[in-house]
Design an enzyme around this catalytic site. Structure first.
Site, PDB file in Angstrom:
ATOM      1  N   ASP A 109      -5.328 -17.884   1.831  1.00  0.00           N
ATOM      2  CA  ASP A 109      -6.529 -18.598   1.233  1.00  0.00           C
ATOM      3  C   ASP A 109      -7.032 -19.645   1.903  1.00  0.00           C
ATOM      4  O   ASP A 109      -8.292 -19.739   2.026  1.00  0.00           O
ATOM      5  CB  ASP A 109      -6.049 -18.949  -0.327  1.00  0.00           C
ATOM      6  N   ASP A 139      -6.115  -6.309   5.616  1.00  0.00           N
ATOM      7  CA  ASP A 139      -6.944  -5.475   5.164  1.00  0.00           C
ATOM      8  C   ASP A 139      -8.417  -6.434   4.742  1.00  0.00           C
ATOM      9  O   ASP A 139      -9.641  -6.371   5.365  1.00  0.00           O
ATOM     10  CB  ASP A 139      -6.649  -4.994   3.782  1.00  0.00           C
ATOM     11  N   TYR A 192       0.708  -1.331  -0.093  1.00  0.00           N
ATOM     12  CA  TYR A 192       0.193   0.085   0.163  1.00  0.00           C
ATOM     13  C   TYR A 192       0.795   1.430  -0.104  1.00  0.00           C
ATOM     14  O   TYR A 192       0.186   2.475   0.397  1.00  0.00           O
ATOM     15  CB  TYR A 192      -0.953   0.111   1.077  1.00  0.00           C
ATOM     16  N   LYS A 249       1.207 -15.707   2.349  1.00  0.00           N
ATOM     17  CA  LYS A 249       1.268 -16.489   1.184  1.00  0.00           C
ATOM     18  C   LYS A 249       2.740 -16.738   0.745  1.00  0.00           C
ATOM     19  O   LYS A 249       3.201 -16.368  -0.256  1.00  0.00           O
ATOM     20  CB  LYS A 249       0.584 -15.439   0.138  1.00  0.00           C
ATOM     21  N   ASP A 279     -11.885  -7.807   7.070  1.00  0.00           N
ATOM     22  CA  ASP A 279     -13.128  -7.362   6.903  1.00  0.00           C
ATOM     23  C   ASP A 279     -14.160  -8.735   6.761  1.00  0.00           C
ATOM     24  O   ASP A 279     -15.180  -8.542   7.160  1.00  0.00           O
ATOM     25  CB  ASP A 279     -13.420  -7.132   5.184  1.00  0.00           C
TER      26      ASP A 279
END
Ligand code: ATP
Length: 358
Positions: free
Chosen positions: A220, A244, A136, A187, A248
């Protein structure tokens, strides 16, 4: 004396901030807390009026003369270029080096969980998202823009120092709160360059906390498992991007956007508390926004600065308001933003009778 700047911001940020302030002021009175609040006119209205986001002098005041910021939300459809939001929010996060984005996701009542089989143990996740690095930072570039062979490169930045401090914050939190485990979400199979750094640092830091179990999980698989068996997890630590997304999902599992608080922290230096939701222009001004995410931010602030009894009272009263059906439309109730805030205020001391002043 703790000095807190309240920045209501835009849209429903203004409405939910009013209720968070109301509850915080009530907590200050009931628990006799040495906290001073002041309101800041920062946001779209001022930007449209004066063309100002946050001046350098204001930033210095926030950084040096305030201990914390309580933010509503920023974003307004009248301002087409939302760089003013980036200026203020990302500016504060980066300049104050608020490297921890802490999002507690606690299911306050089983009725609010969207899962078919709500875990009997409830859901309690504490997410530590790295807040100053990762993908980001907007580093990279575009080559041959607009052409058929355009190339866009977005870099992910991971420093040893940045990874170490967020991983340590997660373990320290788990150790301090008696939480059973810390899970690193990454990941590392598909992104082995940054993955190797995170895993190496995670292993080293974990050795300082032998009482806390440690696991790693691909992001995942974590997305699947959070839906299948969220009760297995406790503290999660992860990068800016994965944090992020995962937070959520976790927010939705524990009652939705309207309930979720977050804290941006640099321990010992500064802290900014904001609900996870945005300014929600679609419902702004209707008086229907759920103020609980913002009110819980006030609770987080109290907890972070050591006002434990007041923080517990806020969280207990919030849960009670939900059980009693004192909720806004997003939770199936018929109360307005203000009515929910007032109900929580009126019942704040009732939930903790032993702490009332004589
Ligand atoms: P941002 O990009 O700033 O996060 P957004 O538009 O993606 O903004 P939100 O502003 O959070 O996201 O709104 C997403 C949806 O959730 C909207 O339909 C909004 O009405 C709803 N919503 C958000 N916050 C609340 C709240 N506190 N109470 C009720 N509904 C809410």
């Amino acid at each position: 004396m703790l000095r807190v700047a309240v920045i209501p911001g835009d849209g429903i940020g203004i409405e939910v901030s009013r209720e968070a302030t109301r509850v915080l002021e009530r907590a200050i009175t009931v628990f006799d807390l040495d906290i001073e609040l002041d309101q800041w006119d920062v946001g779209a209205e001022r930007f449209l009026r004066d063309g100002i986001t946050l001046t350098d002098a204001e930033f210095r005041t926030l950084a040096e003369d305030r201990d914390a910021i309580l933010l509503g939300a920023l974003g307004d459809p009248r301002v087409k270029d939302e760089s003013y939001v980036r200026d203020i929010l990302l500016g504060l996060r980066l300049k104050l080096d608020l490297y921890i984005n802490y999002r507690p996701c606690v299911l306050p009542d089983p009725s609010l969980c969207p899962l078919k089989d709500v875990p009997a143990e409830g859901i309690h996740l504490d997410i530590f998202r790295e807040n100053t690095e990762g993908i980001y930072l907007n580093l990279g570039g575009v080559f041959r823009e607009g052409m058929a062979d355009e190339v866009a490169i977005q870099e992910s930045v991971n420093t040893h120092r940045g990874v170490e401090r967020i991983v340590r914050a997660a373990f320290q939190f788990a150790a301090d709160r008696g939480r059973p485990s810390v899970t690193l979400v990454d990941k590392a199979n598909a992104m082995p360059i940054e993955g190797a750094l995170w895993r190496r640092v995670f292993d080293v830091v974990a050795q300082d906390y032998p009482e806390v179990a440690q696991n790693t999980m691909y992001v995942d698989a974590m997305a699947m498992d959070l839906v299948r068996r969220p009760e297995r997890y406790s503290v999660l630590v992860t990068s800016n991007l994965f944090g992020d997304i995962i937070s959520d999902l976790a927010a939705e599992l524990t009652g939705g956007l309207g309930l979720a608080p977050s804290a941006n922290i640099h321990p010992g230096r500064h802290a900014l508390f904001e609900p996870v939701h945005g300014s929600a222009p679609d419902i702004a001004g209707l008086g229907t926004a759920n103020p609980i995410g913002a009110i819980r931010c006030a609770g987080l602030l109290l907890e972070y600065f050591g006002f434990e009894a007041a923080a517990v009272a806020v969280e207990t009263t919030v849960a009670l308001s939900i059980r009693e059906g004192q909720t806004t439309a997003d939770l199936g109730g018929a109360r307005s933003t203000q009515q929910v805030g007032e109900w929580i205020c009126d019942n704040l001391d009732a939930t903790m009778p032993s702490t009332q002043p004589a």
